[in-house]
Design a protein around this motif. Structure first.
Motif, PDB file in Angstrom:
ATOM      1  N   ASP A  63       0.838  -1.203   0.000  1.00 16.30           N
ATOM      2  CA  ASP A  63       0.000   0.000   0.000  1.00 16.30           C
ATOM      3  C   ASP A  63       0.871   1.250   0.000  1.00 16.30           C
ATOM      4  O   ASP A  63       2.047   1.167   0.362  1.00 16.30           O
ATOM      5  N   VAL A  64       0.267   2.349  -0.319  1.00  9.88           N
ATOM      6  CA  VAL A  64       0.973   3.625  -0.184  1.00  9.88           C
ATOM      7  C   VAL A  64       0.858   4.044   1.283  1.00  9.88           C
ATOM      8  O   VAL A  64      -0.219   3.915   1.875  1.00  9.88           O
ATOM      9  N   PHE A  65       1.945   4.513   1.862  1.00 11.48           N
ATOM     10  CA  PHE A  65       1.910   4.953   3.266  1.00 11.48           C
ATOM     11  C   PHE A  65       0.959   6.143   3.367  1.00 11.48           C
ATOM     12  O   PHE A  65       1.194   7.185   2.751  1.00 11.48           O
ATOM     13  N   PRO A  66      -0.107   6.008   4.146  1.00 13.40           N
ATOM     14  CA  PRO A  66      -1.156   7.038   4.074  1.00 13.40           C
ATOM     15  C   PRO A  66      -0.778   8.387   4.695  1.00 13.40           C
ATOM     16  O   PRO A  66      -1.490   9.357   4.484  1.00 13.40           O
ATOM     17  N   LEU A  67       0.343   8.424   5.410  1.00 10.67           N
ATOM     18  CA  LEU A  67       0.683   9.696   6.053  1.00 10.67           C
ATOM     19  C   LEU A  67       1.635  10.561   5.213  1.00 10.67           C
ATOM     20  O   LEU A  67       2.063  11.623   5.662  1.00 10.67           O
ATOM     21  N   LEU A  68       1.937  10.099   4.021  1.00  8.71           N
ATOM     22  CA  LEU A  68       2.756  10.944   3.138  1.00  8.71           C
ATOM     23  C   LEU A  68       1.950  12.188   2.774  1.00  8.71           C
ATOM     24  O   LEU A  68       0.779  12.072   2.393  1.00  8.71           O
ATOM     25  N   GLU A  69       2.596  13.332   2.861  1.00  7.30           N
ATOM     26  CA  GLU A  69       1.850  14.552   2.575  1.00  7.30           C
ATOM     27  C   GLU A  69       1.359  14.568   1.125  1.00  7.30           C
ATOM     28  O   GLU A  69       0.219  14.881   0.844  1.00  7.30           O
ATOM     29  N   ASP A  70       2.265  14.199   0.201  1.00  5.03           N
ATOM     30  CA  ASP A  70       1.875  14.186  -1.205  1.00  5.03           C
ATOM     31  C   ASP A  70       2.570  13.028  -1.937  1.00  5.03           C
ATOM     32  O   ASP A  70       3.692  13.180  -2.418  1.00  5.03           O
ATOM     33  N   PRO A  71       1.898  11.891  -2.001  1.00  3.80           N
ATOM     34  CA  PRO A  71       2.547  10.729  -2.631  1.00  3.80           C
ATOM     35  C   PRO A  71       3.008  11.004  -4.060  1.00  3.80           C
ATOM     36  O   PRO A  71       3.963  10.394  -4.519  1.00  3.80           O
ATOM     37  N   LYS A  72       2.330  11.934  -4.731  1.00  6.38           N
ATOM     38  CA  LYS A  72       2.696  12.177  -6.142  1.00  6.38           C
ATOM     39  C   LYS A  72       4.074  12.804  -6.275  1.00  6.38           C
ATOM     40  O   LYS A  72       4.808  12.526  -7.220  1.00  6.38           O
ATOM     41  N   THR A  73       4.410  13.675  -5.357  1.00  4.33           N
ATOM     42  CA  THR A  73       5.715  14.341  -5.478  1.00  4.33           C
ATOM     43  C   THR A  73       6.779  13.681  -4.611  1.00  4.33           C
ATOM     44  O   THR A  73       7.938  14.077  -4.644  1.00  4.33           O
ATOM     45  N   TYR A  74       6.370  12.688  -3.829  1.00  7.50           N
ATOM     46  CA  TYR A  74       7.330  12.022  -2.930  1.00  7.50           C
ATOM     47  C   TYR A  74       8.441  11.338  -3.724  1.00  7.50           C
ATOM     48  O   TYR A  74       8.191  10.580  -4.654  1.00  7.50           O
ATOM     49  N   GLU A  75       9.675  11.611  -3.338  1.00 10.60           N
ATOM     50  CA  GLU A  75      10.823  10.924  -3.944  1.00 10.60           C
ATOM     51  C   GLU A  75      11.627  10.332  -2.787  1.00 10.60           C
ATOM     52  O   GLU A  75      12.159  11.071  -1.954  1.00 10.60           O
ATOM     53  N   PRO A  76      11.680   9.016  -2.693  1.00 15.76           N
ATOM     54  CA  PRO A  76      12.339   8.442  -1.517  1.00 15.76           C
ATOM     55  C   PRO A  76      13.833   8.759  -1.418  1.00 15.76           C
ATOM     56  O   PRO A  76      14.335   9.054  -0.339  1.00 15.76           O
ATOM     57  N   ASN A  77      14.526   8.709  -2.552  1.00 16.20           N
ATOM     58  CA  ASN A  77      15.986   8.843  -2.509  1.00 16.20           C
ATOM     59  C   ASN A  77      16.454  10.267  -2.261  1.00 16.20           C
ATOM     60  O   ASN A  77      15.972  11.204  -2.890  1.00 16.20           O
ATOM     61  N   THR A  78      17.429  10.399  -1.376  1.00 18.60           N
ATOM     62  CA  THR A  78      18.023  11.707  -1.123  1.00 18.60           C
ATOM     63  C   THR A  78      19.198  11.923  -2.077  1.00 18.60           C
ATOM     64  O   THR A  78      19.417  13.019  -2.573  1.00 18.60           O
ATOM     65  N   ILE A  79      19.930  10.838  -2.318  1.00 18.24           N
ATOM     66  CA  ILE A  79      21.115  10.923  -3.183  1.00 18.24           C
ATOM     67  C   ILE A  79      20.708  10.680  -4.630  1.00 18.24           C
ATOM     68  O   ILE A  79      20.088   9.663  -4.939  1.00 18.24           O
TER      69      ILE A  79
END
Ligand SMILES: CC(C)(COP(=O)(O)O)[C@@H](O)C(=O)NCCC(=O)O
Ligand SMILES: [Mn+2]
Length: 916
Positions: free
Chosen positions: A539-555
């Motif tokens: 599932d998508v983690f429901p507490l993400l503010e905006d799953p559409k713009t979420y990018e997990p990687n920092t590097i």
């Protein structure tokens, strides 16, 4: 006129077959239910339950119609026809579909994935507590399996037939109990492409199966729609040798133009699922390139011709604007001197014969002429229908960098930068996938992006964009294959250096793209297609503010220097990892052999990705770290750090009582600070960090922990502690209510969990906050797993009433407390402590794909705490949440500390972000 007279691929919508399909799928449910009823009447023993003659459903007669063993009613039992889950029923699922083209045969096949998840006590209690069921499985019968993509050369069709036979794909897969039985000649495989007609007899003869022909264009569109909606980074742009993945919003996909470049070219306006129209086409396509090219260059194959083009220079053949204007631009109408004025135009004015031209140059001119023309016509059609997106596919492209660049140039040139050409990673498999989807409803088209995980098995770096070899049956075969490859030479595994980013060749708008470099292996830039794992429980983690713009990687590994650095780090860590893995299996000869094969396989992945960083799709550091774990699992190393984890747990549990006493003697404020310091200090126990591993040789676990705690000086590199403290303790008289539920994403075993996170969890519990410990589903380095946590909590609970009561209330201590004299169970007023799995087997976490357990637990959470480098730094450092978020980690890598934080190794971050 181009595209109108010949219509080389004029395949329209087959209304009749569309109707038939519609009917058959609407009939399906009732037939299915009838079958179930009938089966129940007859005692539920399965057996020969084939649908009565005359049913509109075509079913394979080679397999049993129903296997009701372990059948289970799903959903509401009161319903007249409750859905019944048949875990062993494979008949519903057709396992194989084909696209048999003129040069390639593409196969898509399904393999059922053994559900290895155990339904242990922890899981059952979490399910009960969170009100979870297995419900979603019923609407996705195909989920829990894998889709494989394989291709063969059509001229080697026998290899393809051998492959199907060896895997028994025509009989439901090798795992099917009917794999060895003879077919009765009624087995049916869906197939599209011209070869579905041409090879009907051969398939019947060799495999005893009939090919059920599906319309090619229906299949293309169905395949493209599925991929664009279900695969996160399916589409990419390709400019000047650079691929860039594009995120398509599945809700904003239509309309688009699909340009399929086969022998001829079809341009299809796609308005929805099954809604499309072939709006144009051109007869100048792949066949033209290959045909003319063969005549003009004497090349023996399409690939040879394409390879020639890479060494060509089209200026000797094409007439450029500069040739006409004495080397000058025709600037008034915006044409540079290097623009092609007339393809092959130069050959008319010279007294040269065909032999006087280099075949390389001819091939390149031809390729540019055709790609350019297709790009132009496509753009004009997009303009004609006001379409924003153009996706190109078909065998002509076959991942060839230069072809894609040329088409992109043309689209960009003619649209003046307004439109962009996009390509598809699975472009070769659109038809086969569409044919697969044409089987009666199996749920594939209802799949969501977050339920698909693409993995690259050990063969991926070798096959590259090439044709698949014989199947590898078991682990032993895999290992032998790796050994054989190593002996055969290094040309396949060795990374091919990329052409340095050279400047242009001075050819203006249609300069020869960079990807033309002769040092680049011709298929090096081609993209790999992995195995698609269909995982219903994600599932998508429901507490993400905006799953559409979420990018997990920092590097960002698109930066070549980053890429090189992390590749070196991972390569250097390999010997130590192999050593731990082999030790975890008792250093047997078998383990050593597997260890070697793992090291080779993982190095080959790294080499392939160095060669083409986009080969496996969008690449982030999290993907690399996960791939390492997957690769270990592929060679059956289930838990390389098992004994290290155990040792560290024991050592830490021994000092826990003292630590808790020390903490309890403190005032509220000092206590909170000490607890956070404790988490940061204990995060030093990380077997994935080279620096830390070196450190472990210098002292015992407890010595290192003490040293680390003593070094905790504020301010930390990122220090939001005061803000967090204010939220937790309030200021002056202003107290805030405690958080309702906190999700603690825990990291490492040993001191990290026992002396760091558990004491923090205890503090939250004391304050009346429910605590959910979120741990890995599968082992990764020395990370603690959800399976291991209940025992650790039980041990810790022996020293602490708060933990014990909370664990009891959370259903965690069912076993551990069985002999307890206390009978507070059920009456406890404590808030519960629970453990949920996160759905990952990696040191990092991509919050777009988490377990349904975690997603359910997150619904009532108002605080999340992400701990460790993998979860709070490599991934999620920049993630924004709907609730309060605390990110805690020690940075155990010098370069990362400098780069991200302008700091030093062992610096700490305590980043607190209140709900926005
Ligand atoms: C693999 C890790 C992310 C694990 O860190 P953790 O999440 O346990 O804090 C980290 O150890 C790491 O980035 N290691 C590679 C860098 C190095 O060896 O310096
Ligand atoms: Mn870790």
């Amino acid at each position: 006129m181009a595209g109108l007279s010949e219509k080389p691929q004029a395949l329209g919508i087959d209304q009749e077959s569309a109707e038939a399909n519609k009917n058959s799928s609407s009939n399906k449910k009732s037939v299915h239910n009838r079958l179930l009823e009938k089966d129940k009447e007859e005692g539920g023993q399965g057996g020969d339950m084939s649908p009565s003659a005359g049913s509109s459903i075509k079913r394979s007669g080679s397999r049993p119609q129903l296997d009701v063993s372990k059948a289970e009613i799903q959903g509401n039992v009161e319903e007249k026809y409750p859905t019944i889950l048949l875990p062993n029923q494979s008949d519903d699922l057709s396992h194989l579909a084909l696209d048999i083209g003129g040069s390639l045969i593409k196969l898509v096949y399904f393999s059922r994935h053994e559900d290895q998840s155990t339904d242990d006590k922890r899981k059952r209690s979490v399910k009960e507590r969170l009100g979870l069921s297995n419900g979603n499985r019923r609407s996705f019968p195909i989920l829990g399996g894998r889709l494989h993509f394989v291709k063969f050369e059509t001229r080697k069709i026998n290899e393809c037939l051998d492959f199907i036979n060896s895997k028994q794909l025509h009989r439901g897969g090798a795992e099917s109990p009917y794999a060895d039985g003879a077919t009765d000649g009624n087995a049916i495989i869906k197939a599209t492409g011209g070869g579905a007609y041409k090879y009907t007899d051969l398939f019947k003869e060799r495999l005893g199966v009939s090919l059920d022909k599906e319309d090619e264009m229906d299949c293309l569109v169905a395949g493209a729609n599925f991929l664009l909606k279900a695969i996160r980074h399916e589409a990419f742009t390709h400019m000047e040798g650079q691929k860039e993945f594009v995120q398509i919003d599945p809700n904003d996909l239509f309309p688009y133009l699909l340009v399929n470049i086969g022998s001829g070219v079809s341009m299809i306006k796609v308005d929805g699922d099954g809604k499309f129209e072939r709006v144009s086409g051109t007869n100048v396509g792949g066949g033209t390139y290959w045909g003319l090219g063969r005549l003009l260059t004497k090349c023996k194959s399409f690939d040879e011709l394409l390879e020639l083009s890479q060494k060509g220079d089209n200026r000797t053949i094409d007439m450029l604007v500069g040739d006409i204007y004495g080397g000058l631009d025709y600037s008034k109408i915006g044409l540079s001197a290097s623009t092609i004025a007339s393809s092959f135009g130069k050959t008319i004015s010279e007294k040269k014969e065909l032999e006087d031209y280099r075949p390389e140059d001819i091939s390149l001119s031809l390729l540019r002429m055709i790609s350019y023309n297709i790009g132009q016509i496509s753009y004009l059609n997009a303009l004609r229908f006001g379409l924003k997106r153009i996706f190109f596919g078909g065998f002509f492209i076959r991942g060839h960098a230069y072809t894609m660049d040329t088409i992109s140039f043309a689209v960009q040139f003619w649209s003046k930068g307004e439109a962009q050409a996009m390509f598809l990673r699975h472009e070769g498999f659109l038809g086969a996938l569409g044919a697969f989807m044409s089987y009666e409803k199996h749920g594939l088209d209802d799949l969501m992006v977050h339920q698909l995980v693409e993995r690259f098995p050990m063969g991926a770096p070798y096959t590259g964009g090439k044709i698949h070899g014989p199947p590898l049956g078991d682990l032993n075969e895999k290992i032998s294959w790796m050994e054989k490859f190593l002996r055969k030479g290094t040309e396949i595994t060795a990374p091919v250096p990329m052409t340095p980013a050279a400047g242009t060749t001075g050819l203006g708008g249609f300069d020869v793209p960079l990807s033309r470099g002769s040092s680049l292996r011709s298929d090096a830039s081609a993209l790999n297609v992995g195995v698609l794992h269909l995982v219903p429980t994600l599932d998508v983690f429901p507490l993400l503010e905006d799953p559409k713009t979420y990018e997990p990687n920092t590097i960002d590994l698109a930066d070549p220097s980053e890429l090189e650095y992390w590749f070196t780090i991972l390569s250097e860590h390999l010997p130590d990892l192999v050593d731990k893995a082999v030790a975890s299996e008792g250093r047997t000869d078998d383990a050593k052999r597997r260890g070697d094969a793992f090291a080779r396989a993982f190095s080959a992945h790294l080499a392939r990705l160095m060669e083409e960083p986009a080969a496996y799709g969008k690449l982030g550091l999290a993907n690399l770290l996960e791939m390492r774990e997957e690769c270990l699992r592929e060679f059956q190393f289930v838990d390389a750090y098992r004994s290290i984890k155990q040792r560290e747990n024991e050592a830490s549990l021994a000092v826990l009582p003292d630590l808790l006493m020390e903490i309890d003697s403190m005032d509220e404020e000092t206590r909170l600070l000490t607890l956070i310091e404790g988490v940061l200090a204990a995060n030093i126990f990380d077997w994935g960090s080279r620096a830390c591993v070196d450190l472990y040789h210098k002292g015992t676990i407890i010595e290192i922990y003490r040293m680390s705690r003593n070094k905790m000086q504020r301010p930390w590199r990122v220090d939001d502690f005061d803000l967090f403290k204010e939220r937790m303790l309030g200021t002056g008289d202003k107290k805030k209510p405690p958080h309702k539920r906190a999700l603690l994403f825990v990291d490492n075993s040993g001191a990290d969990i026992v002396l760091g996170m558990l004491p923090l969890a205890r503090e939250l519990l004391r304050r009346g906050t429910e605590v959910v410990l979120v741990a890995n589903s599968l082992p990764a380095l020395n990370d603690v797993t959800a399976m291991e946590l209940p025992d650790i909590v039980a041990e810790a609970a022996k020293h602490c009433d708060t933990l014990r009561r909370a664990a009891e209330a959370g259903g965690l201590l069912v076993d551990a407390m069985i002999n307890s004299s206390r009978s507070s169970k059920g009456k406890s007023s404590s808030v519960p402590l629970m453990v949920v799995e996160n759905g990952c087997g990696s040191p990092c976490i991509d919050l777009r794909q988490v377990s349904s357990e975690l997603a359910a637990a997150a619904k009532d959470a108002d605080l999340i705490i992400l701990e460790g480098m993998g979860r709070a730094l490599h991934t999620n450092l920049n993630a924004r949440f709907k609730c309060d978020a605390l990110k805690l980690a020690m940075v155990k890598n010098q370069r990362l500390a400098e780069k991200l934080l302008k700091g030093n190794i062992y610096d700490c971050i305590c980043k607190y972000e209140p709900a926005s």
